[in-house]
Scaffold this active site. Sequence first.
Site, PDB file in Angstrom:
ATOM      1  N   ASP A 368      -1.383 -38.568   4.283  1.00 42.98           N
ATOM      2  CA  ASP A 368      -1.331 -38.349   4.881  1.00 42.98           C
ATOM      3  C   ASP A 368      -0.089 -38.851   5.577  1.00 42.98           C
ATOM      4  O   ASP A 368       0.139 -39.732   4.971  1.00 42.98           O
ATOM      5  CB  ASP A 368      -1.957 -39.175   5.918  1.00 42.98           C
ATOM      6  CG  ASP A 368      -2.435 -38.584   7.603  1.00 42.98           C
ATOM      7  OD1 ASP A 368      -2.311 -37.543   8.167  1.00 42.98           O
ATOM      8  OD2 ASP A 368      -1.947 -39.766   8.249  1.00 42.98           O
ATOM      9  N   GLU A 397       1.605 -34.245   3.004  1.00 42.92           N
ATOM     10  CA  GLU A 397       1.429 -33.975   4.446  1.00 42.92           C
ATOM     11  C   GLU A 397       2.355 -34.277   5.054  1.00 42.92           C
ATOM     12  O   GLU A 397       2.509 -35.191   5.769  1.00 42.92           O
ATOM     13  CB  GLU A 397       0.138 -34.283   5.192  1.00 42.92           C
ATOM     14  CG  GLU A 397       0.250 -33.804   6.406  1.00 42.92           C
ATOM     15  CD  GLU A 397       0.110 -33.877   7.701  1.00 42.92           C
ATOM     16  OE1 GLU A 397       0.567 -34.295   8.889  1.00 42.92           O
ATOM     17  OE2 GLU A 397      -0.366 -34.824   6.836  1.00 42.92           O
TER      18      GLU A 397
END
Lengths: 650, 650
Positions: A368, A397
Amino acid sequence: MAKHVRNRVVVERVRPEIDAGRFPIKRVAGESVVVEADAFADGHDAITCVLRYRPAGGEWREAPMEALGNDRWRGEFVVEKLGPHEYTVAAWLDVFASWQRDLRKKVDAGQNVSVELLGGAELVTKAARRAKGDKRLLKEWAERLEATEPDPAAGLAPELAELMARHAERRDVTTYERVLDVRVGPTDAAFSSWYEFFPRSFGTLADAERMLPYIERMGFSVVYLPPVHPIGVTNRKGRNNTTESDADDPGSPWAIGSEDGGHTSINPDLGTFDEFDRFVARAREHGLEVAMDLAFQCSPDHPYVKERPEWFRRRADGTIQYAENPPKRYEDIYPLDFECEAREELWAELRNVVDFWVDRGVRVFRVDNPHTKPFAFWEWLIGGVHEDRPDVVFLSEAFTRPKVMNRLAKVGFDQSYTYFTWRTTKWELTEYLTELTQTETADFFRPNLWPNTPDILPEHLHHQGAPAFMARLVLAATLGANYGIYGPAYELCENIPLAPGREEYLNSEKFEIKKWDVDDPHSLSDLIARVNRIRADNESLHSDRTLRFREIQNDNLIAYTKQSPDGSNLVLVVVNLDAEHIQSGMLHLPLGELGIDEHASYGVHDLLTEARYLWHGEWNYIELDPGSIPAHIFRLRTRLSREEDFDYFS
Amino acid sequence: MAKHVRNRVVVERVRPEIDAGRFPIKRVAGESVVVEADAFADGHDAITCVLRYRPAGGEWREAPMEALGNDRWRGEFVVEKLGPHEYTVAAWLDVFASWQRDLRKKVDAGQNVSVELLGGAELVTKAARRAKGDKRLLKEWAERLEATEPDPAAGLAPELAELMARHAERRDVTTYERVLDVRVGPTDAAFSSWYEFFPRSFGTLADAERMLPYIERMGFSVVYLPPVHPIGVTNRKGRNNTTESDADDPGSPWAIGSEDGGHTSINPDLGTFDEFDRFVARAREHGLEVAMDLAFQCSPDHPYVKERPEWFRRRADGTIQYAENPPKRYEDIYPLDFECEAREELWAELRNVVDFWVDRGVRVFRVDNPHTKPFAFWEWLIGGVHEDRPDVVFLSEAFTRPKVMNRLAKVGFDQSYTYFTWRTTKWELTEYLTELTQTETADFFRPNLWPNTPDILPEHLHHQGAPAFMARLVLAATLGANYGIYGPAYELCENIPLAPGREEYLNSEKFEIKKWDVDDPHSLSDLIARVNRIRADNESLHSDRTLRFREIQNDNLIAYTKQSPDGSNLVLVVVNLDAEHIQSGMLHLPLGELGIDEHASYGVHDLLTEARYLWHGEWNYIELDPGSIPAHIFRLRTRLSREEDFDYFS
């Protein structure tokens, strides 16, 4: 300054090479590495050029390099196993080949070559002295060249050339000044289909197991779970990202940590470690790898906050700095301070987190927001993990500036999210995917294409229902060897934004438990299953390297081909980018380049609909109705195709 | 693998950079070096990026770099003096700028920023502690930020930004991983006009002095003499390169060495050292540098052959290997063996040769066939000479494969002959000159354009008389800041080849004494004088960096502009490539890009004919008659031009 070296051969401009060798190129086991280099000497002497390669620390091996003209050379090797590999290029003067070439010119010009033959005899005699085998044979050739009666034919004999090449003197070998690295990852670093879902919408992890056969039926290879850890209560977000929450609001899974634990704990609402382990094992039985979310940030209730306060930044009033992107504040999240004085312990702890889950059988991680943590951290972390476990895959990401995304890929991420999510026109898709697959970027950045994520319901999916979802699915799954969807929102064509023009979902699953009817008859799950089946069956779709856009005379239609390395598997995709109208146009295929016989008709087989056509020549008519399926995925018969794939026409 | 470093800023892709910094870029004293780099950090923090530079071994200085967008930065420095220089790029987080930017966003959103202001006060207090000056001022600002009544305006004050920039904390500075080199040469390494002639055709060197005022009148800056050394008699070539010679054949000057001496002797037929020295001195009085020919090869009679036989290769029969390019043999020439065991002494001796002539006042060398000697030798030789005498200029006479020519430039040659000699069509000239001037090549390869040489009378000059010679002269002199001609053959339009289709001159001056009538009324010397005057007067023609080809709607017409760095001097050249017919066409000039007012008419002044026109708009009509002058060299009025240059129109 150069010393009095004798090496006359120069080796330069070796490609691929990322930032002068600072970073490895990426391949997967079994893939080949094609290397090119400029190599030449002063004057006119012939040279030999070879590619040298090895698993890091292993024995060097050699592959021949072939002259392409203009002093460019090309060679190739296959990386067989996981882990770091190395390659470089070496070249040297080919004294005997030069001699033989000059001899031929002199013989052709009718010159007396008796002295030249003696010179050749010297070379062969020296080779005989050097050689381990063939000594007698070499001596015999030397004697022929020295014979009183000059025998030019002996000097020009191809057998002699071959023999001398075998025992070539490698004097003054020039090796390229850098040894270049390859990171060899597992096959699914390059070819994977991801399905993201929130297990809590189905109950506990035990309840969520019932999704596994469904996901397997659709043909995915990775099931990706948002964070499964305890969720903070302080400043917990309510439905639709509001700052007030009710007691029964489950909170965002990315606000990690509570009194129940942190990054190495399981949210009690999802179950226990037993249930987690069983979920991973069951997934594997269904052919699915479980991807975990690595979100290195803490809720205010995370145990780190009490135990390791020095890992956080403080505001001037002494409180811990919450996450912000001014003027937005995320008071339910505390970022970690990767630059803090105690960073060595912090980094080590985060490495422990990864190792913890790897030890529990997790091999794939979706990371993330890696772009809000230092590049040096990722290089250290991923490098360390890959040293021990080269089969672990990290997906970045990072939806941010292009150079930041590229750098993250360079420092180690195996796969990266891309701007595909927002690229919708033919021009945009063509430009962007060409950059990703046909430039140097392709050697270090592996795109993973997502038409949606829990954060992003892109505007082009808001209004047009299933046809838009179908088109974007086919694009993602065929433009990208790696792709993924966030489901069941995707297959159920969930398309209501928080507000007109916004990219957030209304009633986003990030903040609430959703109920999904995966058996809805309007679901796209059958189409998805078919597309994933086509991906599995067609080797050309397992890589992005051969992606080539093709001319089609309508800007609402996009066409491209991919071809397997051996040329036998050739897929042509055509997608109607207009989700509301029938579009048609003439498509051009360069048959010669594709290995299709230009003088015969050729079979094309639409793998989506099972329709089969016989096409003729380079131009053919295409028409796509978004009301049925807005795409063709054709398999095309080439000269190298296996007959059985086209028996319908035979 | 990266350790636990704190540096969060990345610096990559610094340009110019030749082969990862293996070779220097080239500039001349007073020229600027524009440097670009990618620099960025994770997250959203602002960064500062600077260009660092110095004369090698000197103090580092800094120039600011400006953000161009997409994380690309650009800065510039001027190299003032001769010799090696260095540059690199450094960047760091700009903590205060980030703080101020975020503060503004929060203030604009109406948020309470009292804690933020305290944070700012901390930064300013730390700066006060660090600062050498401005301590009191910084403390006062800190107090304002700490005031009980929050004062956001103080935090946003531009004066504070400026003050803090002056005392910025440079923590965790990232410096690009390589320091890059610049070789700074003398002005005439980048801008020079060469005139080659055979002094022996005018008698001794003393006799040849009479050419100096003539060459000066034509406006050249370098007078280049073929080798002036004793010429061998063994296997001396006769007229027209025949292998038989008469007693009165003077031989090729490139067959160097006889019992009268070798590379540090003067051919007695040309005179003594006194005469040589006087020639050099007189040339300088006429504004001319004398360029010597460095041809590192020997006639069979060269003293080296007897004294240092180990410097030559031997054939299998024990004789010394003569030069050859099979099936051609050059038995009047023995190549030196640069790879021989005694190479250290050989290389040292050749360095002595260069030093010998440098000590006699020669500063410019034209190097014969450098591509048949090792690159390592040239790097060693030129590097060594430049270390002592950075004002020495070496021109590489390598007409060979492109990568070999480029490598010679990389290893040290200041200038290089080019394929211009054979590039004749608009497409060829455009492609080739664009490659030389607009790509990375421009940073290490300085073209020197020759329409003819004693070896090459290109076929396009064979048949069409003066117009072809005029057109090629204008092309060479305006496409190339460095150019040269072999005269008087050129200005007298000598155009008879040895045989139809051959590039050798009939009765080549290489093998015989020629008589030239430089006062011939058909001579192009007046045109040449005018072109060289235009070159001298127009700064835009002193560099190749700004060369841009312009659209003109006739393939027989070629058009291009060059502009001075400050934009004030703008030259447009149009040449008729058809030496036999009038050609005309519409020319397009992008006025905005050129700094010309698009809404007014603008003066153009043909510097060749003194014709003046008023043009309007971007399209204008051009007509060129090879029967008069087949070219225009227009000076164009830009917004930045000096008024006096255009007083005719005012």
